[in-house]
Design a protein around this motif. Structure first.
Motif, PDB file in Angstrom:
ATOM      1  N   LEU A  99      33.126  47.477  48.309  1.00 58.09           N
ATOM      2  CA  LEU A  99      34.170  47.354  47.276  1.00 58.09           C
ATOM      3  C   LEU A  99      34.805  46.316  47.304  1.00 58.09           C
ATOM      4  CD1 LEU A  99      35.979  50.967  48.395  1.00 58.09           C
ATOM      5  CD2 LEU A  99      33.994  50.446  46.572  1.00 58.09           C
ATOM      6  N   PRO A 100      35.268  45.930  45.982  1.00 59.01           N
ATOM      7  CA  PRO A 100      36.036  44.464  45.789  1.00 59.01           C
ATOM      8  C   PRO A 100      37.439  44.732  46.741  1.00 59.01           C
ATOM      9  CG  PRO A 100      36.151  46.052  43.984  1.00 59.01           C
ATOM     10  CD  PRO A 100      35.316  46.692  44.781  1.00 59.01           C
ATOM     11  N   GLU A 101      38.165  43.790  46.649  1.00 54.79           N
ATOM     12  CA  GLU A 101      39.433  43.667  47.525  1.00 54.79           C
ATOM     13  C   GLU A 101      40.271  44.790  47.256  1.00 54.79           C
ATOM     14  OE1 GLU A 101      43.125  40.756  48.346  1.00 54.79           O
ATOM     15  OE2 GLU A 101      41.742  40.178  46.746  1.00 54.79           O
ATOM     16  N   VAL A 102      40.688  45.412  48.697  1.00 52.08           N
ATOM     17  CA  VAL A 102      41.531  46.615  48.522  1.00 52.08           C
ATOM     18  C   VAL A 102      42.805  46.145  49.259  1.00 52.08           C
ATOM     19  CG1 VAL A 102      41.737  48.755  49.894  1.00 52.08           C
ATOM     20  CG2 VAL A 102      39.356  48.003  48.860  1.00 52.08           C
ATOM     21  N   ASN A 103      43.748  46.770  48.495  1.00 52.42           N
ATOM     22  CA  ASN A 103      45.297  46.628  48.959  1.00 52.42           C
ATOM     23  C   ASN A 103      45.556  47.480  50.192  1.00 52.42           C
ATOM     24  OD1 ASN A 103      45.919  44.387  47.575  1.00 52.42           O
ATOM     25  ND2 ASN A 103      47.187  45.418  45.999  1.00 52.42           N
ATOM     26  N   SER A 104      45.163  48.731  49.942  1.00 55.48           N
ATOM     27  CA  SER A 104      45.388  49.817  50.878  1.00 55.48           C
ATOM     28  C   SER A 104      44.379  50.909  51.080  1.00 55.48           C
ATOM     29  CB  SER A 104      46.918  50.419  50.847  1.00 55.48           C
ATOM     30  OG  SER A 104      47.048  51.317  49.724  1.00 55.48           O
ATOM     31  N   ALA A 105      44.281  51.486  52.160  1.00 49.81           N
ATOM     32  CA  ALA A 105      43.398  52.968  52.237  1.00 49.81           C
ATOM     33  C   ALA A 105      44.047  53.645  53.293  1.00 49.81           C
ATOM     34  CB  ALA A 105      42.126  52.121  52.825  1.00 49.81           C
ATOM     35  N   MET A 106      44.910  54.783  52.647  1.00 49.51           N
ATOM     36  CA  MET A 106      45.460  55.393  53.631  1.00 49.51           C
ATOM     37  C   MET A 106      44.987  57.017  53.583  1.00 49.51           C
ATOM     38  SD  MET A 106      49.318  54.593  52.721  1.00 49.51           S
ATOM     39  CE  MET A 106      49.845  55.600  53.668  1.00 49.51           C
ATOM     40  N   VAL A 107      44.753  57.578  54.712  1.00 49.20           N
ATOM     41  CA  VAL A 107      44.215  58.872  54.831  1.00 49.20           C
ATOM     42  C   VAL A 107      45.171  59.939  53.927  1.00 49.20           C
ATOM     43  CG1 VAL A 107      43.604  60.890  56.075  1.00 49.20           C
ATOM     44  CG2 VAL A 107      43.265  58.818  56.900  1.00 49.20           C
ATOM     45  N   GLY A 108      44.433  60.560  53.016  1.00 52.12           N
ATOM     46  CA  GLY A 108      44.760  61.509  52.216  1.00 52.12           C
ATOM     47  C   GLY A 108      45.185  60.939  50.660  1.00 52.12           C
ATOM     48  N   TYR A 109      44.882  59.818  50.583  1.00 52.86           N
ATOM     49  CA  TYR A 109      45.332  59.000  49.259  1.00 52.86           C
ATOM     50  C   TYR A 109      44.041  58.224  48.830  1.00 52.86           C
ATOM     51  CZ  TYR A 109      50.082  60.255  50.777  1.00 52.86           C
ATOM     52  OH  TYR A 109      51.241  60.944  51.231  1.00 52.86           O
ATOM     53  N   LYS A 110      44.097  57.868  47.561  1.00 51.02           N
ATOM     54  CA  LYS A 110      43.117  57.160  46.732  1.00 51.02           C
ATOM     55  C   LYS A 110      43.317  55.658  47.383  1.00 51.02           C
ATOM     56  CE  LYS A 110      42.145  59.707  42.584  1.00 51.02           C
ATOM     57  NZ  LYS A 110      42.112  59.808  40.979  1.00 51.02           N
ATOM     58  N   VAL A 111      42.067  54.928  47.472  1.00 51.51           N
ATOM     59  CA  VAL A 111      41.855  53.519  47.584  1.00 51.51           C
ATOM     60  C   VAL A 111      42.646  52.916  46.603  1.00 51.51           C
ATOM     61  CG1 VAL A 111      40.339  51.832  47.980  1.00 51.51           C
ATOM     62  CG2 VAL A 111      39.966  53.612  48.955  1.00 51.51           C
ATOM     63  N   GLU A 112      43.443  51.830  46.832  1.00 46.23           N
ATOM     64  CA  GLU A 112      44.221  51.018  45.856  1.00 46.23           C
ATOM     65  C   GLU A 112      43.687  49.713  46.070  1.00 46.23           C
ATOM     66  OE1 GLU A 112      48.279  51.117  46.346  1.00 46.23           O
ATOM     67  OE2 GLU A 112      48.629  52.992  46.336  1.00 46.23           O
ATOM     68  N   PHE A 113      43.309  49.231  44.826  1.00 46.75           N
ATOM     69  CA  PHE A 113      42.645  47.954  44.729  1.00 46.75           C
ATOM     70  C   PHE A 113      43.555  46.928  44.477  1.00 46.75           C
ATOM     71  CE2 PHE A 113      39.201  51.006  43.880  1.00 46.75           C
ATOM     72  CZ  PHE A 113      38.103  50.248  44.658  1.00 46.75           C
ATOM     73  N   ALA A 114      43.092  45.769  44.694  1.00 48.51           N
ATOM     74  CA  ALA A 114      44.124  44.587  44.450  1.00 48.51           C
ATOM     75  C   ALA A 114      44.402  44.404  43.097  1.00 48.51           C
ATOM     76  CB  ALA A 114      43.527  43.123  45.078  1.00 48.51           C
ATOM     77  N   ALA A 115      43.192  44.827  42.075  1.00 49.47           N
ATOM     78  CA  ALA A 115      43.280  44.166  40.720  1.00 49.47           C
ATOM     79  C   ALA A 115      42.917  45.486  40.061  1.00 49.47           C
ATOM     80  CB  ALA A 115      42.355  43.226  40.467  1.00 49.47           C
ATOM     81  N   GLU A 116      43.765  45.815  39.044  1.00 49.95           N
ATOM     82  CA  GLU A 116      43.405  46.969  38.137  1.00 49.95           C
ATOM     83  C   GLU A 116      42.247  47.170  37.519  1.00 49.95           C
ATOM     84  OE1 GLU A 116      44.182  50.808  36.397  1.00 49.95           O
ATOM     85  OE2 GLU A 116      45.475  49.488  37.980  1.00 49.95           O
ATOM     86  N   VAL A 117      41.532  45.980  37.181  1.00 53.04           N
ATOM     87  CA  VAL A 117      40.289  46.140  36.516  1.00 53.04           C
ATOM     88  C   VAL A 117      39.278  46.472  37.522  1.00 53.04           C
ATOM     89  CG1 VAL A 117      39.873  43.552  37.221  1.00 53.04           C
ATOM     90  CG2 VAL A 117      38.838  44.493  35.148  1.00 53.04           C
ATOM     91  N   SER A 118      39.560  46.083  38.716  1.00 50.80           N
ATOM     92  CA  SER A 118      38.520  46.609  39.788  1.00 50.80           C
ATOM     93  C   SER A 118      38.508  48.290  39.927  1.00 50.80           C
ATOM     94  CB  SER A 118      38.880  46.149  41.285  1.00 50.80           C
ATOM     95  OG  SER A 118      38.875  44.616  41.143  1.00 50.80           O
ATOM     96  N   ALA A 119      39.571  48.500  40.005  1.00 53.29           N
ATOM     97  CA  ALA A 119      39.755  50.119  39.776  1.00 53.29           C
ATOM     98  C   ALA A 119      39.114  50.968  38.708  1.00 53.29           C
ATOM     99  CB  ALA A 119      41.218  50.391  39.825  1.00 53.29           C
ATOM    100  N   ARG A 120      39.208  50.257  37.394  1.00 50.25           N
ATOM    101  CA  ARG A 120      38.726  50.712  36.204  1.00 50.25           C
ATOM    102  C   ARG A 120      37.083  50.727  36.479  1.00 50.25           C
ATOM    103  NH1 ARG A 120      42.838  48.216  33.543  1.00 50.25           N
ATOM    104  NH2 ARG A 120      41.256  46.447  32.917  1.00 50.25           N
ATOM    105  N   TYR A 121      36.479  49.356  36.753  1.00 50.49           N
ATOM    106  CA  TYR A 121      35.017  49.318  36.728  1.00 50.49           C
ATOM    107  C   TYR A 121      34.276  50.319  37.923  1.00 50.49           C
ATOM    108  CZ  TYR A 121      34.253  45.578  40.327  1.00 50.49           C
ATOM    109  OH  TYR A 121      33.800  44.938  41.488  1.00 50.49           O
ATOM    110  N   VAL A 122      35.036  50.156  38.950  1.00 44.90           N
ATOM    111  CA  VAL A 122      34.534  50.917  40.201  1.00 44.90           C
ATOM    112  C   VAL A 122      34.318  52.451  39.780  1.00 44.90           C
ATOM    113  CG1 VAL A 122      34.994  51.686  42.657  1.00 44.90           C
ATOM    114  CG2 VAL A 122      35.079  49.449  42.022  1.00 44.90           C
TER     115      VAL A 122
END
Length: 291
Positions: free
Chosen positions: A176-199
């Protein structure tokens, strides 16, 4: 005042005093009748209101007293026991069936990550059923030396430290591209919004393609330089995300041909889905470019 009023009325009335008195008596009677009807309507409304309130109180008392939880059933989960689920809720036997609602299950998803959703079903007179829908583990990714099991929505289901414990799960490895956080029970949060969209868009394309069941790894670090591994022995260069569905379908069709029946590792260039040149190499090391 009344005399002047009588004089004004007599200016327009040509009958005698007796007739004028009868008219005034009739008007008074009509006013009384209208007032009486209004009182009757109001009394009827008040009666129904009081009756409704008393009925509601009676029903609430009956529900609280007679429909107590004596049995709790958990259905739809293979990962968690009844004790696991009840331990993270305030639900217990002895409560009224109607004292418990779906809001009492709101915390389940955060505490027991594989639970996608849960809802309450009441079976009168004394059984409470908790129906659970579980998320399926679909992907695994490595972040900061740890491994995270993900759902198809990239919600973190589990965190493990030893990849070997997941070898038999059939999970697709994601880069994956750069990730800000990955917490159990929640969606992965990407550093850039564009990353979340294209992934999200590219994973949806993969899951809807015939190549999905053959994919063992998917490199999404650079949206202009995508790549995947199929059947553990075919390294596929997809280029950018343009015509991604067409590229994935083309590669899936190729892998079904006899050209690949020998099981020799190969690289497939799918930048142009109309061409897709193949280079076989029995000594090929299947790995993505280091970035």
């Amino acid at each position: 005042m009344s005399h002047s009023s009588d004089r004004r009325e007599s200016r327009f009335f040509t009958g005698d005093d007796n007739e004028l008195a009868r008219i005034k008596s009739k008007e008074s009677l009509q006013k009384f009748q209208r007032h009486n009807r209004t009182r009757k309507h109001f009394s009827r409304f008040t009666y129904f209101l009081i009756f409704g309130l008393l009925s509601a109180v009676f029903v609430i008392i009956c529900l609280a007293v007679f429909f107590r939880v004596k049995e709790i059933e958990i259905v739809g989960t293979s990962r968690y026991s009844k004790e696991d689920i009840l331990a993270v809720t305030d639900i217990e036997e002895g409560l009224s069936l109607y004292e418990i609602s779906n809001s009492d299950l709101d915390g389940l998803r955060g505490r027991l990550a594989y639970i996608e959703q849960a809802r309450i079903v009441r079976k009168l007179p004394h059984t409470l059923v908790i129906k659970v829908t579980e998320d399926e583990p679909r992907y695994v990714c490595e972040l900061y030396g740890e491994y995270f099991v993900l759902s198809d929505e990239l919600r973190v289901l589990e965190r493990v430290f030893d990849m070997s414990t997941l070898e038999d799960e059939g999970l697709i490895r994601l880069l994956l591209p750069e990730v800000n956080s990955a917490m159990v029970g929640y969606k992965v949060e990407f550093a850039a919004e564009v990353s979340a969209r294209y992934v999200s868009a590219y994973i949806d394309a993969l899951e809807s393609s015939p190549l999905f069941r053959s994919t063992t790894a998917f490199d999404l670090r650079d949206r202009f330089n995508l790549a995947l591994v199929a059947k553990d022995i075919y390294l596929v260069d997809l280029g950018n995300g343009d015509e991604l569905n067409t590229k994935l379908t083309a590669v899936a069709g190729m892998l079904e041909s006899e050209v690949f029946s020998d099981g020799v590792p190969a690289t497939i260039d799918a930048n142009d889905p109309a061409q897709c040149p193949v280079i076989k190499n029995p000594n090929l090391i299947i790995e993505f470019d280091k970035r």
